[in-house]
Design an enzyme around this catalytic site. Structure first.
Site, PDB file in Angstrom:
ATOM      1  N   ASP A  94     -12.524 -16.390  31.968  1.00  0.00           N
ATOM      2  CA  ASP A  94     -12.731 -17.338  30.876  1.00  0.00           C
ATOM      3  C   ASP A  94     -11.443 -17.952  30.343  1.00  0.00           C
ATOM      4  OD1 ASP A  94     -11.647 -15.106  29.693  1.00  0.00           O
ATOM      5  OD2 ASP A  94     -13.560 -14.380  28.922  1.00  0.00           O
ATOM      6  N   GLU A 116     -17.168 -13.011  37.512  1.00  0.00           N
ATOM      7  CA  GLU A 116     -17.408 -12.528  36.128  1.00  0.00           C
ATOM      8  C   GLU A 116     -18.154 -13.573  35.301  1.00  0.00           C
ATOM      9  OE1 GLU A 116     -14.294 -11.719  32.991  1.00  0.00           O
ATOM     10  OE2 GLU A 116     -14.531  -9.675  33.702  1.00  0.00           O
ATOM     11  N   GLU A 130     -12.217 -18.562  24.802  1.00  0.00           N
ATOM     12  CA  GLU A 130     -12.841 -18.016  26.019  1.00  0.00           C
ATOM     13  C   GLU A 130     -14.352 -18.193  26.067  1.00  0.00           C
ATOM     14  OE1 GLU A 130     -10.524 -16.471  24.213  1.00  0.00           O
ATOM     15  OE2 GLU A 130      -8.927 -15.779  25.532  1.00  0.00           O
ATOM     16  N   HIS A 204      -3.954  -8.348  21.669  1.00  0.00           N
ATOM     17  CA  HIS A 204      -3.386  -9.656  22.000  1.00  0.00           C
ATOM     18  C   HIS A 204      -4.277 -10.851  21.679  1.00  0.00           C
ATOM     19  CE1 HIS A 204      -6.139  -9.427  25.366  1.00  0.00           C
ATOM     20  NE2 HIS A 204      -5.870 -10.680  25.651  1.00  0.00           N
ATOM     21  N   ARG A 206      -6.151 -14.053  20.712  1.00  0.00           N
ATOM     22  CA  ARG A 206      -5.732 -15.184  19.888  1.00  0.00           C
ATOM     23  C   ARG A 206      -6.421 -15.178  18.512  1.00  0.00           C
ATOM     24  NH1 ARG A 206      -3.968 -20.553  21.634  1.00  0.00           N
ATOM     25  NH2 ARG A 206      -3.890 -19.677  23.713  1.00  0.00           N
ATOM     26  N   HIS A 236       2.240  -7.072  23.896  1.00  0.00           N
ATOM     27  CA  HIS A 236       2.023  -8.328  24.635  1.00  0.00           C
ATOM     28  C   HIS A 236       3.203  -9.280  24.438  1.00  0.00           C
ATOM     29  CE1 HIS A 236      -0.214 -12.044  25.786  1.00  0.00           C
ATOM     30  NE2 HIS A 236      -1.035 -11.212  26.417  1.00  0.00           N
TER      31      HIS A 236
HETATM   32  N1  UDP Z   1      -2.699  -4.468  31.549  1.00  0.00           N
HETATM   33  C1  UDP Z   1      -1.530  -4.222  32.252  1.00  0.00           C
HETATM   34  N2  UDP Z   1      -0.382  -3.952  31.562  1.00  0.00           N
HETATM   35  C2  UDP Z   1      -0.321  -3.923  30.194  1.00  0.00           C
HETATM   36  C3  UDP Z   1      -1.527  -4.152  29.469  1.00  0.00           C
HETATM   37  C4  UDP Z   1      -2.682  -4.447  30.176  1.00  0.00           C
HETATM   38  O1  UDP Z   1      -1.527  -4.255  33.481  1.00  0.00           O
HETATM   39  O2  UDP Z   1       0.755  -3.682  29.633  1.00  0.00           O
HETATM   40  C5  UDP Z   1      -3.917  -4.814  32.295  1.00  0.00           C
HETATM   41  C6  UDP Z   1      -5.147  -3.999  31.964  1.00  0.00           C
HETATM   42  O3  UDP Z   1      -5.261  -2.876  32.799  1.00  0.00           O
HETATM   43  C7  UDP Z   1      -6.295  -4.980  32.173  1.00  0.00           C
HETATM   44  C8  UDP Z   1      -5.659  -6.322  31.965  1.00  0.00           C
HETATM   45  O4  UDP Z   1      -4.255  -6.139  31.952  1.00  0.00           O
HETATM   46  O5  UDP Z   1      -6.794  -4.950  33.503  1.00  0.00           O
HETATM   47  C9  UDP Z   1      -6.138  -6.900  30.671  1.00  0.00           C
HETATM   48  O6  UDP Z   1      -5.435  -8.002  30.369  1.00  0.00           O
HETATM   49  P1  UDP Z   1      -5.547  -8.690  28.933  1.00  0.00           P
HETATM   50  O7  UDP Z   1      -5.839  -7.636  27.936  1.00  0.00           O
HETATM   51  O8  UDP Z   1      -4.317  -9.520  28.790  1.00  0.00           O
HETATM   52  O9  UDP Z   1      -6.744  -9.701  29.080  1.00  0.00           O
HETATM   53  P2  UDP Z   1      -8.316  -9.606  28.906  1.00  0.00           P
HETATM   54  O10 UDP Z   1      -8.832  -8.526  29.791  1.00  0.00           O
HETATM   55  O11 UDP Z   1      -8.600  -9.372  27.458  1.00  0.00           O
HETATM   56  O12 UDP Z   1      -8.785 -10.943  29.346  1.00  0.00           O
END
Ligand code: UDP
Length: 363
Positions: A94, A116, A130, A204, A206, A236
Protein backbone atom coordinates in the site's frame (compact mmCIF):
# COMPACT_ATOMS: atom_id res chain seq x y z
CA UNK A 1 6.47 -14.75 -19.92
CA UNK A 2 8.12 -11.56 -18.77
CA UNK A 3 7.19 -10.02 -15.43
CA UNK A 4 8.34 -6.88 -13.64
CA UNK A 5 8.45 -6.31 -9.88
CA UNK A 6 8.41 -2.73 -8.60
CA UNK A 7 9.37 -1.71 -5.07
CA UNK A 8 10.68 1.33 -3.22
CA UNK A 9 10.60 0.77 0.54
CA UNK A 10 11.80 -1.69 3.18
CA UNK A 11 8.57 -3.68 3.65
CA UNK A 12 8.02 -3.96 -0.10
CA UNK A 13 11.45 -5.51 -0.65
CA UNK A 14 10.86 -8.01 2.16
CA UNK A 15 7.50 -9.10 0.78
CA UNK A 16 8.42 -9.01 -2.93
CA UNK A 17 11.80 -10.76 -2.53
CA UNK A 18 10.51 -14.34 -2.04
CA UNK A 19 8.18 -14.03 -5.05
CA UNK A 20 10.86 -12.58 -7.30
CA UNK A 21 13.39 -15.18 -6.15
CA UNK A 22 10.88 -17.95 -6.86
CA UNK A 23 10.29 -16.67 -10.41
CA UNK A 24 14.07 -16.58 -10.93
CA UNK A 25 14.45 -20.09 -9.52
CA UNK A 26 11.93 -21.24 -12.11
CA UNK A 27 14.09 -19.57 -14.79
CA UNK A 28 11.50 -16.98 -15.70
CA UNK A 29 12.26 -13.62 -17.21
CA UNK A 30 11.76 -11.40 -14.15
CA UNK A 31 12.87 -7.78 -13.81
CA UNK A 32 13.25 -5.67 -10.70
CA UNK A 33 12.50 -1.96 -10.89
CA UNK A 34 13.37 0.05 -7.78
CA UNK A 35 11.97 3.51 -7.16
CA UNK A 36 14.08 3.95 -3.98
CA UNK A 37 11.29 5.95 -2.32
CA UNK A 38 13.20 5.21 0.90
CA UNK A 39 16.78 4.92 -0.33
CA UNK A 40 18.74 3.66 2.64
CA UNK A 41 16.17 1.33 4.16
CA UNK A 42 15.37 -0.19 0.77
CA UNK A 43 19.07 -0.82 0.09
CA UNK A 44 19.49 -2.56 3.45
CA UNK A 45 16.90 -5.10 2.39
CA UNK A 46 18.04 -5.68 -1.20
CA UNK A 47 21.49 -6.51 0.24
CA UNK A 48 19.98 -9.11 2.59
CA UNK A 49 18.13 -10.86 -0.24
CA UNK A 50 21.00 -10.31 -2.72
CA UNK A 51 18.77 -8.57 -5.25
CA UNK A 52 20.28 -6.11 -7.70
CA UNK A 53 17.57 -3.99 -9.33
CA UNK A 54 17.63 -3.92 -13.13
CA UNK A 55 16.47 -0.30 -12.94
CA UNK A 56 16.90 2.17 -10.09
CA UNK A 57 14.97 5.43 -10.32
CA UNK A 58 16.65 6.84 -7.20
CA UNK A 59 13.79 9.28 -6.62
CA UNK A 60 14.27 10.08 -2.94
CA UNK A 61 14.83 13.72 -1.95
CA UNK A 62 14.69 15.41 1.47
CA UNK A 63 11.18 16.20 2.72
CA UNK A 64 9.61 14.56 -0.31
CA UNK A 65 5.86 14.95 -0.58
CA UNK A 66 3.49 12.16 -1.57
CA UNK A 67 2.62 14.01 -4.78
CA UNK A 68 6.29 14.31 -5.63
CA UNK A 69 6.68 10.53 -5.27
CA UNK A 70 3.62 9.84 -7.42
CA UNK A 71 4.73 12.17 -10.19
CA UNK A 72 8.33 10.89 -10.35
CA UNK A 73 7.26 7.24 -10.30
CA UNK A 74 4.51 7.61 -12.90
CA UNK A 75 6.73 9.53 -15.34
CA UNK A 76 9.89 7.48 -14.99
CA UNK A 77 8.29 4.07 -14.78
CA UNK A 78 6.42 4.76 -18.01
CA UNK A 79 9.69 4.95 -19.95
CA UNK A 80 10.94 1.70 -18.44
CA UNK A 81 7.71 -0.20 -19.03
CA UNK A 82 7.45 1.05 -22.60
CA UNK A 83 10.96 -0.22 -23.27
CA UNK A 84 10.66 -3.56 -21.45
CA UNK A 85 7.04 -4.36 -22.28
CA UNK A 86 6.42 -6.89 -19.48
CA UNK A 87 3.32 -9.11 -19.56
CA UNK A 88 2.59 -8.30 -15.94
CA UNK A 89 3.66 -5.75 -13.33
CA UNK A 90 3.78 -6.83 -9.67
CA UNK A 91 3.26 -4.28 -6.92
CA UNK A 92 3.11 -5.01 -3.21
CA UNK A 93 1.07 -3.59 -0.37
CA UNK A 94 0.00 0.00 0.00
CA UNK A 95 2.90 2.38 -0.47
CA UNK A 96 2.87 5.39 -2.75
CA UNK A 97 5.35 3.52 -4.96
CA UNK A 98 2.89 0.63 -5.27
CA UNK A 99 -0.06 2.89 -6.09
CA UNK A 100 1.81 5.05 -8.61
CA UNK A 101 3.31 1.98 -10.30
CA UNK A 102 -0.06 0.29 -10.62
CA UNK A 103 -1.53 3.48 -12.08
CA UNK A 104 1.31 3.78 -14.58
CA UNK A 105 0.94 0.16 -15.73
CA UNK A 106 -2.84 0.55 -15.93
CA UNK A 107 -2.48 3.59 -18.18
CA UNK A 108 -0.23 1.54 -20.46
CA UNK A 109 -2.75 -1.36 -20.48
CA UNK A 110 -0.26 -3.66 -18.76
CA UNK A 111 -1.99 -5.99 -16.27
CA UNK A 112 -1.16 -5.47 -12.60
CA UNK A 113 -0.73 -8.14 -9.91
CA UNK A 114 -1.24 -6.96 -6.33
CA UNK A 115 0.59 -8.87 -3.62
CA UNK A 116 -1.23 -8.43 -0.27
CA UNK A 117 -4.57 -7.35 -1.71
CA UNK A 118 -7.70 -6.72 0.35
CA UNK A 119 -6.31 -5.29 3.60
CA UNK A 120 -8.69 -2.68 5.00
CA UNK A 121 -9.20 -0.62 8.13
CA UNK A 122 -12.31 0.92 6.49
CA UNK A 123 -11.03 4.33 7.56
CA UNK A 124 -9.69 6.29 4.60
CA UNK A 125 -7.41 8.41 6.78
CA UNK A 126 -5.90 5.67 8.95
CA UNK A 127 -3.36 4.53 7.90
CA UNK A 128 -2.68 7.54 5.70
CA UNK A 129 -2.21 7.37 2.75
CA UNK A 130 -2.02 3.56 2.70
CA UNK A 131 -5.74 2.84 3.01
CA UNK A 132 -6.45 4.87 -0.14
CA UNK A 133 -3.46 3.41 -1.97
CA UNK A 134 -4.51 -0.20 -1.43
CA UNK A 135 -8.14 0.43 -2.34
CA UNK A 136 -7.11 2.08 -5.60
CA UNK A 137 -4.62 -0.67 -6.45
CA UNK A 138 -7.29 -3.32 -5.87
CA UNK A 139 -9.62 -1.59 -8.33
CA UNK A 140 -6.89 -1.56 -11.01
CA UNK A 141 -5.30 -4.99 -10.52
CA UNK A 142 -6.12 -8.08 -12.58
CA UNK A 143 -4.58 -10.45 -10.03
CA UNK A 144 -5.46 -9.86 -6.40
CA UNK A 145 -3.29 -12.01 -4.15
CA UNK A 146 -5.11 -11.81 -0.83
CA UNK A 147 -3.19 -13.09 2.18
CA UNK A 148 -6.21 -14.35 4.16
CA UNK A 149 -9.92 -15.17 3.90
CA UNK A 150 -10.67 -11.91 5.75
CA UNK A 151 -8.86 -9.95 3.02
CA UNK A 152 -10.80 -11.79 0.32
CA UNK A 153 -14.08 -10.98 2.05
CA UNK A 154 -13.16 -7.29 2.12
CA UNK A 155 -12.69 -7.41 -1.64
CA UNK A 156 -15.87 -9.29 -2.48
CA UNK A 157 -17.87 -6.90 -0.25
CA UNK A 158 -16.55 -4.07 -2.42
CA UNK A 159 -17.97 -5.84 -5.49
CA UNK A 160 -14.63 -7.08 -6.87
CA UNK A 161 -15.15 -10.22 -8.99
CA UNK A 162 -14.15 -13.46 -7.25
CA UNK A 163 -12.41 -14.60 -10.43
CA UNK A 164 -9.65 -12.01 -9.83
CA UNK A 165 -9.03 -12.96 -6.18
CA UNK A 166 -6.65 -15.69 -4.95
CA UNK A 167 -6.06 -16.41 -1.26
CA UNK A 168 -2.37 -17.37 -1.08
CA UNK A 169 -1.07 -16.35 2.37
CA UNK A 170 1.24 -13.46 3.12
CA UNK A 171 4.62 -13.55 1.39
CA UNK A 172 6.28 -12.11 4.52
CA UNK A 173 6.10 -15.59 6.03
CA UNK A 174 8.02 -16.92 3.00
CA UNK A 175 10.60 -14.17 3.57
CA UNK A 176 11.13 -14.91 7.22
CA UNK A 177 11.38 -18.64 6.57
CA UNK A 178 14.15 -17.99 4.02
CA UNK A 179 16.08 -15.95 6.58
CA UNK A 180 15.39 -18.13 9.63
CA UNK A 181 16.75 -21.16 7.81
CA UNK A 182 19.95 -19.47 6.71
CA UNK A 183 21.30 -17.61 9.77
CA UNK A 184 22.12 -18.06 13.46
CA UNK A 185 19.64 -15.71 15.14
CA UNK A 186 21.26 -15.86 18.57
CA UNK A 187 24.65 -14.95 17.18
CA UNK A 188 23.17 -12.03 15.23
CA UNK A 189 21.36 -10.78 18.31
CA UNK A 190 24.56 -10.79 20.35
CA UNK A 191 26.20 -8.64 17.67
CA UNK A 192 23.67 -5.91 18.55
CA UNK A 193 22.77 -6.11 22.23
CA UNK A 194 23.86 -7.62 25.55
CA UNK A 195 20.38 -7.66 27.03
CA UNK A 196 18.90 -11.09 27.69
CA UNK A 197 15.49 -9.91 28.85
CA UNK A 198 13.84 -7.13 26.92
CA UNK A 199 10.85 -6.14 24.84
CA UNK A 200 11.05 -4.67 21.38
CA UNK A 201 9.64 -1.37 20.06
CA UNK A 202 9.10 -0.06 16.53
CA UNK A 203 7.14 3.08 15.64
CA UNK A 204 6.95 4.92 12.35
CA UNK A 205 3.42 5.42 11.02
CA UNK A 206 2.82 8.79 9.45
CA UNK A 207 -0.57 9.23 11.15
CA UNK A 208 1.00 8.55 14.57
CA UNK A 209 3.71 11.18 14.18
CA UNK A 210 3.02 14.04 16.62
CA UNK A 211 0.94 13.86 19.79
CA UNK A 212 -0.02 10.21 19.29
CA UNK A 213 3.60 9.11 19.18
CA UNK A 214 4.41 11.18 22.24
CA UNK A 215 1.63 9.57 24.25
CA UNK A 216 2.63 6.08 23.07
CA UNK A 217 6.19 6.77 24.29
CA UNK A 218 4.92 8.17 27.60
CA UNK A 219 2.91 4.97 28.14
CA UNK A 220 5.99 2.88 27.36
CA UNK A 221 8.15 4.97 29.71
CA UNK A 222 5.66 4.51 32.54
CA UNK A 223 5.67 0.73 32.00
CA UNK A 224 9.48 0.59 31.86
CA UNK A 225 9.90 2.68 35.02
CA UNK A 226 7.51 0.41 36.88
CA UNK A 227 8.66 -2.98 35.55
CA UNK A 228 12.38 -2.30 35.18
CA UNK A 229 12.30 -4.27 31.91
CA UNK A 230 14.70 -3.13 29.19
CA UNK A 231 13.30 -1.81 25.91
CA UNK A 232 15.16 -2.26 22.62
CA UNK A 233 14.12 0.25 19.96
CA UNK A 234 15.51 0.41 16.38
CA UNK A 235 14.48 3.97 15.53
CA UNK A 236 13.10 4.63 12.03
CA UNK A 237 15.04 6.95 9.71
CA UNK A 238 12.19 9.44 9.35
CA UNK A 239 13.60 12.67 10.90
CA UNK A 240 10.22 13.55 12.43
CA UNK A 241 10.13 10.21 14.26
CA UNK A 242 13.71 10.66 15.44
CA UNK A 243 13.01 14.13 16.78
CA UNK A 244 10.09 12.91 18.92
CA UNK A 245 12.05 9.89 20.17
CA UNK A 246 14.97 12.12 21.10
CA UNK A 247 12.75 14.53 23.02
CA UNK A 248 10.88 11.79 24.88
CA UNK A 249 13.61 9.22 25.51
CA UNK A 250 16.96 11.01 25.73
CA UNK A 251 18.81 9.96 28.88
CA UNK A 252 16.36 7.17 29.76
CA UNK A 253 18.58 4.38 31.17
CA UNK A 254 16.42 1.36 30.33
CA UNK A 255 16.06 2.14 26.63
CA UNK A 256 18.53 0.75 24.08
CA UNK A 257 18.12 2.93 20.98
CA UNK A 258 19.50 1.48 17.75
CA UNK A 259 19.64 2.51 14.11
CA UNK A 260 17.24 0.51 11.91
CA UNK A 261 18.73 -2.95 11.50
CA UNK A 262 18.73 -5.22 8.49
CA UNK A 263 16.14 -7.96 8.21
CA UNK A 264 18.31 -10.77 9.57
CA UNK A 265 19.15 -8.73 12.66
CA UNK A 266 15.57 -7.60 13.10
CA UNK A 267 14.31 -11.18 13.14
CA UNK A 268 17.04 -11.97 15.66
CA UNK A 269 15.78 -9.14 17.92
CA UNK A 270 12.20 -10.36 17.53
CA UNK A 271 13.21 -13.93 18.28
CA UNK A 272 14.86 -12.90 21.56
CA UNK A 273 12.20 -10.44 22.75
CA UNK A 274 9.62 -11.15 25.47
CA UNK A 275 6.98 -9.34 23.38
CA UNK A 276 6.74 -6.40 20.98
CA UNK A 277 4.98 -3.07 20.76
CA UNK A 278 4.67 -1.71 17.23
CA UNK A 279 2.62 0.31 14.77
CA UNK A 280 4.09 -1.64 11.85
CA UNK A 281 2.02 -3.86 9.61
CA UNK A 282 4.58 -6.49 8.66
CA UNK A 283 5.74 -7.07 12.22
CA UNK A 284 2.21 -8.03 13.30
CA UNK A 285 2.39 -10.79 10.69
CA UNK A 286 5.88 -11.94 11.61
CA UNK A 287 5.55 -12.02 15.42
CA UNK A 288 3.28 -15.12 15.58
CA UNK A 289 5.95 -17.15 13.75
CA UNK A 290 8.21 -16.46 16.73
CA UNK A 291 5.44 -16.96 19.31
CA UNK A 292 5.61 -13.30 20.39
CA UNK A 293 2.63 -11.34 21.65
CA UNK A 294 2.06 -7.98 19.91
CA UNK A 295 0.80 -4.70 21.35
CA UNK A 296 -0.46 -2.77 18.33
CA UNK A 297 0.01 0.95 18.97
CA UNK A 298 -2.63 2.13 16.55
CA UNK A 299 -6.22 3.27 16.50
CA UNK A 300 -7.25 0.91 13.70
CA UNK A 301 -5.99 -2.32 12.18
CA UNK A 302 -6.24 -3.99 8.80
CA UNK A 303 -5.02 -7.24 10.36
CA UNK A 304 -7.89 -8.29 12.65
CA UNK A 305 -6.65 -11.90 12.52
CA UNK A 306 -4.01 -11.06 15.15
CA UNK A 307 -6.54 -10.08 17.82
CA UNK A 308 -9.05 -12.74 16.72
CA UNK A 309 -6.44 -15.45 17.36
CA UNK A 310 -5.42 -14.02 20.76
CA UNK A 311 -1.96 -13.10 19.47
CA UNK A 312 -2.13 -9.38 20.16
CA UNK A 313 -4.06 -6.36 21.45
CA UNK A 314 -5.14 -3.29 19.53
CA UNK A 315 -4.08 -0.85 22.23
CA UNK A 316 -4.88 2.52 20.66
CA UNK A 317 -2.41 5.36 21.14
CA UNK A 318 -3.20 6.98 24.48
CA UNK A 319 -0.72 6.77 27.34
CA UNK A 320 -2.90 4.81 29.75
CA UNK A 321 -4.10 2.20 27.24
CA UNK A 322 -0.53 1.62 26.08
CA UNK A 323 0.70 1.21 29.66
CA UNK A 324 -2.12 -1.25 30.46
CA UNK A 325 -1.59 -3.23 27.26
CA UNK A 326 2.14 -3.58 28.01
CA UNK A 327 1.37 -4.90 31.48
CA UNK A 328 -0.95 -7.45 29.92
CA UNK A 329 1.61 -8.42 27.27
CA UNK A 330 4.25 -8.91 29.95
CA UNK A 331 2.16 -11.55 31.70
CA UNK A 332 1.20 -13.43 28.49
CA UNK A 333 2.81 -16.73 27.53
CA UNK A 334 2.00 -17.84 24.00
CA UNK A 335 2.13 -21.54 23.34
CA UNK A 336 3.43 -22.65 19.93
CA UNK A 337 0.97 -21.03 17.56
CA UNK A 338 0.29 -21.51 13.89
CA UNK A 339 0.59 -18.24 12.04
CA UNK A 340 -2.82 -17.04 10.74
CA UNK A 341 -1.16 -14.89 8.08
CA UNK A 342 0.55 -17.56 6.01
CA UNK A 343 2.42 -20.86 5.77
CA UNK A 344 5.52 -19.89 3.79
CA UNK A 345 4.19 -21.11 0.44
CA UNK A 346 2.58 -17.93 -0.89
CA UNK A 347 5.28 -17.26 -3.50
CA UNK A 348 4.97 -20.71 -4.99
CA UNK A 349 1.18 -20.32 -5.22
CA UNK A 350 1.50 -16.91 -6.86
CA UNK A 351 3.94 -18.30 -9.40
CA UNK A 352 1.73 -21.25 -10.30
CA UNK A 353 -1.37 -19.08 -10.72
CA UNK A 354 0.40 -16.56 -12.95
CA UNK A 355 2.14 -19.22 -15.01
CA UNK A 356 -1.06 -21.11 -15.66
CA UNK A 357 -3.02 -17.99 -16.59
CA UNK A 358 -0.34 -16.55 -18.86
CA UNK A 359 0.15 -19.90 -20.59
CA UNK A 360 -3.55 -20.04 -21.32
CA UNK A 361 -3.13 -16.67 -22.98
CA UNK A 362 -5.33 -15.00 -20.37
CA UNK A 363 -4.33 -11.84 -18.63
N1 UDP B 1 12.21 -4.31 9.95
C1 UDP B 1 13.58 -4.43 9.76
N2 UDP B 1 14.43 -3.67 10.51
C2 UDP B 1 13.99 -2.76 11.45
C3 UDP B 1 12.59 -2.65 11.66
C4 UDP B 1 11.74 -3.41 10.88
O1 UDP B 1 14.02 -5.21 8.92
O2 UDP B 1 14.82 -2.09 12.08
C5 UDP B 1 11.31 -5.09 9.10
C6 UDP B 1 10.26 -5.90 9.83
O3 UDP B 1 10.71 -7.20 10.10
C7 UDP B 1 9.08 -5.90 8.87
C8 UDP B 1 9.27 -4.66 8.05
O4 UDP B 1 10.58 -4.18 8.31
O5 UDP B 1 9.11 -7.01 7.97
C9 UDP B 1 8.24 -3.65 8.44
O6 UDP B 1 8.51 -2.46 7.88
P1 UDP B 1 7.74 -1.14 8.31
O7 UDP B 1 7.35 -1.27 9.73
O8 UDP B 1 8.61 -0.01 7.88
O9 UDP B 1 6.48 -1.10 7.36
P2 UDP B 1 5.02 -1.71 7.42
O10 UDP B 1 5.12 -3.18 7.60
O11 UDP B 1 4.29 -1.03 8.53
O12 UDP B 1 4.45 -1.36 6.10
Amino acid sequence: MKVAFVFGTRPEVIKVAPVYLHFKKMNENALVIATAQHREMMDMMTRVFKITPDYDMNIMVQNQSLNYVVSRVVTELEQILEKEKPDLVFVQGDTTTAFASALCAFHLSIPVAHIEAGLRTHNLYDPFPEELNRRLIDIMAEYLFAPTAVAKENLTKEGIEESRIYVVGNTVIDALEIIKNSVDLEKLRKELIDEVEYFLITLHRRENIGERMRSILKGIKRFVEESGLKAVFPVHKNPKVREIVKQELDGQPNFVLLEPVDYTHFLALLDGAKFIITDSGGIQEEAPSFGKFVVVARETTERPELVQHGLGILAGTCELSIYKALKEACSKKLEKVSNPFGDGKASQRIYEIVKQKLQKGGI
